[in-house]
Design an enzyme around this catalytic site. Structure first.
Site, PDB file in Angstrom:
ATOM      1  N   ASP A 177     -20.224 -19.579 -40.994  1.00 38.84           N
ATOM      2  CA  ASP A 177     -18.595 -19.848 -41.251  1.00 38.84           C
ATOM      3  C   ASP A 177     -18.236 -19.273 -42.593  1.00 38.84           C
ATOM      4  OD1 ASP A 177     -20.476 -21.767 -42.292  1.00 38.84           O
ATOM      5  OD2 ASP A 177     -18.784 -23.025 -42.735  1.00 38.84           O
ATOM      6  N   GLU A 178     -17.192 -18.968 -42.905  1.00 34.74           N
ATOM      7  CA  GLU A 178     -16.359 -18.648 -44.197  1.00 34.74           C
ATOM      8  C   GLU A 178     -17.331 -17.987 -44.973  1.00 34.74           C
ATOM      9  OE1 GLU A 178     -14.445 -22.711 -45.084  1.00 34.74           O
ATOM     10  OE2 GLU A 178     -16.304 -23.054 -45.159  1.00 34.74           O
TER      11      GLU A 178
HETATM   12  C1  ACM Z   1     -16.621 -25.451 -41.627  1.00 35.57           C
HETATM   13  O1  ACM Z   1     -15.872 -26.505 -41.800  1.00 35.57           O
HETATM   14  N1  ACM Z   1     -16.489 -24.469 -42.733  1.00 35.57           N
HETATM   15  C2  ACM Z   1     -17.659 -25.025 -40.522  1.00 35.57           C
END
Ligand code: ACM
Length: 515
Positions: A329-330
Site C-alpha cells: 500500500d501507499e
Molecule cells: C492502509 O491503510 N494503508 C492499508
C-alpha cells in the site's frame, strides 16, 4: 413431567426461588444475546440444572479435543463453581458435555451442532474447528446467563443450535509497528477474538516506525529498526520464539496468524537498519512521526531481493497458515513500473515458500496469480481489477471496517481520514453488496484492521476495537438476512457483562442501551 410443571420449574429456576439470590432474567435459548448470532436456534422448554453435569467427554486420542476439554473444564468450574471430570468418550452422553468430531457430509468445516438437554450437552463439529466454535457458543450462553451480581450459574437454557459461518475468513489486524504490543497483549487480543469466532489475526509486523520480528540473517532490523515507535518511546520486537508462541497460542484457539511485511513502501525502519538497502547506500534515520508514503526499498538492487527472500523464508518457516501478506500500500515514492517489477518478484518468492500472497488492494497492479488475495481497503476499482484477474478479495473498506477510525467527533483516540465509524455504521453493511461489481463468490471474507498511530497500550486498542469488533464478527459469520441493527444492538447491550468481566475498556457508545 407434564408441561405445566416443567414451566413452573423453569419459572422457579429463573426467578431464583431455589435460592435467595437476586436474579436477572435467564433466557430461553433463542433469547440469549449471542454474537455472532447462530444461523439456526431451536429452543426447548426444559432447563438444564448445571449440577447434573459431572464430566466432559471426548476421544482422548485426539489431542486437540483434549486441549478443548481442559479449557472448557476451567471455564465451567469458574462459572458454576462445580468440578467436572474429563473422560474418554462413551456411548452414554448423560450427565456429560460431549465434544465430538463427526462427518456431516458436505458441511462447512466450521459447522457445528450444539444440543443442550436437561442433563447433557453435546457439541458435534464437522472438524475440530467446528467443535471449537460450538464450545465458544456454549461459553457465551453460560456467560450471558450470569445473574446480576451473582458469580455462579445454576441453570442453563436447552435446545439445539445448528450453525456455520458465511465466510471462511473472519479477521482482525493489529498494527504492532506504529506502537509495539507485547506478546501478552497480543495473546489477550487473541483471547477476545476467539470469543467472537474470529479465525484470522493479521499482524502488521513492519512499517516506517518499527520492525517487529527477529530475522536471523538480518539482525539489525530489530536491534536498530525495532528500537523505537511513534512518539519516540522505546519500541520492541518479537524474537522468533515469541512469534512461535503467538502462533501456537492462536492455533489452540483456531485462529491463524497472517504475517505482514509491508513492501516496497512503509519500509523506513529497514532502511534505517541497513545502509545497503538504500539506493544511495545512505542510512536513513529512525522515524517516529505518522506520515505515510515517503519510503521505498531499492527496486533495482539484487540485494533487495536477497533481503526479501530471507525475510519471507524465515517468517514462512514459522507460520503454519496459508497466507503471507506483502503489504504493497501507499508506495507513493516508488514509480509504478518499479512497483510492478518489485511486487512480481516478491510474489514469486512468496510462492516459492508455498504461501498464498496477500496484499493491500494496490497489489492488483502486479501480475498476481489467481490464488492471490487483494485486501480491499481504499479503491473499489482495485477490488474489481482483482476479480478481473481471477484473484480473491478480502473486505476491509476503511470507511466501514477500520477500527482506528473515531466513532464520532468526541472520540479522543483514533484518526478520521476515512470518516467516523459509529457502532451502527460499522455493523450495517454487507461485504457481498458494498461494491456491486464484485462477484460475491470470490470474496473470502472480512477483516477489521486496527492501526496504532494513536494507540499506545491495550486499553487504547480495547477502546477502539470494542464493541465494533463484535459487529464485524457477526457480519463475517451470520447470514445477511438474519442481521439487523435493532436486534443486534439489543444483543450487544448484554455484552458489557462479558467485556467488563474481562476488564476490557470498551467504548460505551450511546447508540447502545448497555445493560
Ligand atoms: C492502509 O491503510 N494503508 C492499508
Amino acid at each position: 413431567m407434564n408441561i405445566f410443571i416443567k414451566n413452573l420449574v423453569l419459572i422457579l429456576l429463573i426467578t431464583g426461588a431455589f435460592s435467595c439470590e437476586k436474579h436477572l432474567p435467564v433466557f430461553t435459548m433463542d433469547q440469549v444475546a449471542l454474537i455472532p448470532y447462530p444461523n439456526s436456534v431451536s429452543p426447548s422448554v426444559e432447563v438444564l440444572n448445571v449440577k447434573k453435569i459431572k464430566s466432559i467427554q471426548f476421544d482422548e486420542s485426539n489431542s486437540t479435543l483434549v486441549e478443548m476439554g481442559l479449557d472448557l473444564q476451567s471455564f465451567w468450574t469458574a462459572h458454576t463453581q462445580l468440578e467436572v471430570g474429563l473422560k474418554n468418550k462413551a456411548e452414554n452422553n448423560s450427565n456429560a458435555i460431549s465434544l465430538e468430531v463427526k462427518d456431516f457430509s458436505n458441511q462447512n468445516e466450521e459447522y457445528y451442532q450444539l444440543q443442550m438437554g436437561e442433563n447433557q450437552i453435546s457439541i458435534l463439529g464437522q472438524t475440530a474447528a467446528g467443535v471449537y466454535r460450538g464450545v465458544k457458543t456454549l461459553e457465551q450462553i453460560i456467560s450471558l446467563s450470569h445473574l446480576s451480581g451473582v458469580q455462579t450459574i445454576k441453570a442453563l437454557p436447552t435446545g439445539t443450535i445448528e450453525d456455520a459461518p458465511v465466510y471462511g475468513y473472519r479477521g482482525a489486524m493489529l498494527d504492532v509497528s506504529r506502537h509495539f504490543f507485547s506478546v501478552e497483549e497480543v495473546k489477550r487480543y487473541i483471547d477476545l477474538l476467539s470469543i467472537y469466532k474470529i479465525n484470522f489475526l493479521h499482524l502488521h509486523l513492519s512499517d516506517d516506525q518499527g520492525w517487529r520480528i527477529e530475522i536471523k540473517a538480518w539482525p539489525k532490523l530489530t536491534s536498530i529498526g525495532g528500537k523505537t515507535e511513534v512518539g519516540g518511546a522505546e519500541g520492541g520486537f518479537y524474537t522468533q520464539l515469541d512469534y512461535k508462541e503467538i502462533v501456537a497460542y492462536a492455533q489452540r484457539r483456531f485462529i491463524t496468524i497472517v504475517p505482514e511485511i509491508d513492501m516496497p513502501g512503509h519500509t523506513n525502519a529497514a532502511l534505517a537498519s541497513y545502509a545497503e538497502l538504500n539506493c544511495d547506500n545512505e542510512i536513513k534515520s529512525l522515524y517516529t512521526g505518522i506520515e505515510v508514503g515517503f519510503s521505498t526499498l531499492c527496486v533495482d538492487k539484487e540485494l533487495t531481493y536477497e533481503f526479501v527472500a530471507d525475510v519471507i523464508s524465515e517468517i514462512s518457516a514459522m507460520t503454519p497458515g496459508a497466507y503471507f501478506h506483502i503489504g504493497g500500500d501507499e508506495s507513493h515514492v516508488t514509480p509504478k513500473k518499479d512497483y510492478i517489477k518489485f511486487m512480481n518478484r516478491v510474489i514469486d518468492i512468496v510462492k516459492q515458500n508455498n504461501k498464498i500472497p496477500m496484499g493491500w488492494d494496490e497489489v492488483v497492479l502486479a501480475d498476481i496469480p489467481e490464488v492471490t488475495v487483494a485486501q480491499y481497503w481504499a479503491k473499489a476499482e482495485n477490488a474489481i481489477m482483482a476479480m478481473d484477474k481471477k484473484a480473491n478479495v478480502l473486505m476491509s473498506p476503511a470507511s466501514y471496517a477500520y477500527l482506528d477510525m473515531k466513532y464520532d467527533s468526541i472520540t479522543k483516540l483514533g484518526l478520521k481520514w476515512a470518516g467516523y465509524i459509529s457502532v451502527q455504521k460499522g455493523y450495517e453493511w454487507d461485504p457481498a453488496e458494498l461494491v456491486p461489481e464484485l462477484d460475491p463468490t470470490r470474496i473470502i471474507g472480512i477483516e477489521a484492521p486496527i492501526w496504532s498511530e494513536t494507540l499506545e497500550d491495550f486499553d487504547d486498542i480495547a477502546q477502539m476495537a470494542f464493541p465494533r469488533l463484535l459487529g464485524y464478527s457477526e457480519i463475517g459469520w451470520t447470514k445477511s438476512e438474519k442481521r439487523n441493527w435493532e436486534n443486534y444492538s439489543s444483543r450487544l447491550s448484554y455484552h458489557s457483562a462479558i467485556l467488563d468481566s474481562l476488564d476490557v475498556k470498551y467504548y460505551p457508545s450511546n447508540e447502545v442501551n448497555w445493560k
